[in-house]
Write a protein that holds these residues in place. Sequence first.
Motif, PDB file in Angstrom:
ATOM      1  N   LYS A   1     -21.727 -29.548   6.631  1.00  0.00           N
ATOM      2  CA  LYS A   1     -22.327 -28.301   7.089  1.00  0.00           C
ATOM      3  C   LYS A   1     -23.692 -28.600   7.676  1.00  0.00           C
ATOM      4  O   LYS A   1     -24.496 -29.306   7.073  1.00  0.00           O
TER       5      LYS A   1
ATOM      6  N   ARG B   1     -26.752 -20.840   8.086  1.00  0.00           N
ATOM      7  CA  ARG B   1     -27.073 -22.039   7.302  1.00  0.00           C
ATOM      8  C   ARG B   1     -28.450 -22.535   7.723  1.00  0.00           C
ATOM      9  O   ARG B   1     -28.817 -22.474   8.900  1.00  0.00           O
TER      10      ARG B   1
ATOM     11  N   ARG C   1     -21.304 -20.902  16.181  1.00  0.00           N
ATOM     12  CA  ARG C   1     -20.683 -21.668  15.109  1.00  0.00           C
ATOM     13  C   ARG C   1     -19.205 -21.348  14.969  1.00  0.00           C
ATOM     14  O   ARG C   1     -18.426 -22.132  14.457  1.00  0.00           O
TER      15      ARG C   1
ATOM     16  N   TYR D   1     -18.132 -18.411  13.496  1.00  0.00           N
ATOM     17  CA  TYR D   1     -17.968 -17.585  12.300  1.00  0.00           C
ATOM     18  C   TYR D   1     -17.560 -16.185  12.727  1.00  0.00           C
ATOM     19  O   TYR D   1     -18.175 -15.565  13.595  1.00  0.00           O
TER      20      TYR D   1
END
Length: 119
Positions: A69, A88, A113, A115
């Motif tokens: 990550k 993050r 990302r 998401y």
Amino acid sequence: MLSSYLSSMDTKSSQKTRRSFKKPFIFAKNCVYRPMRQISNMERNQKLPVDRPTYFTLNAPPSLVPAKKYSDISGLPAPYMDPHTKLRFANAEEYASMQHMPSDIINRYLSVRGYTSAV
């Protein structure tokens, strides 16, 4: 005696000493080097059965190691995630900068990302 010693030194220095740790890389005589392009052309031209594996049909099993990550802001390894924004971050400075971001920029970071929120 000195002359015999010098003559033996000359013959030893003229001969190459073989060192086992300095073996050059040499293909075996029955091994033929083929570049990847040649291998792929050979596989395309041959009529191979479907169940026979080739370079292009091999599938690897999924990795057992968890995916790494990275921070959405800096790209550094990110051990932390903000539960509210789901971004993050790697350190406290990034977290402080995230607190002042508008929601549209946060959504852009999340879309980069990949998401997708369940909301």
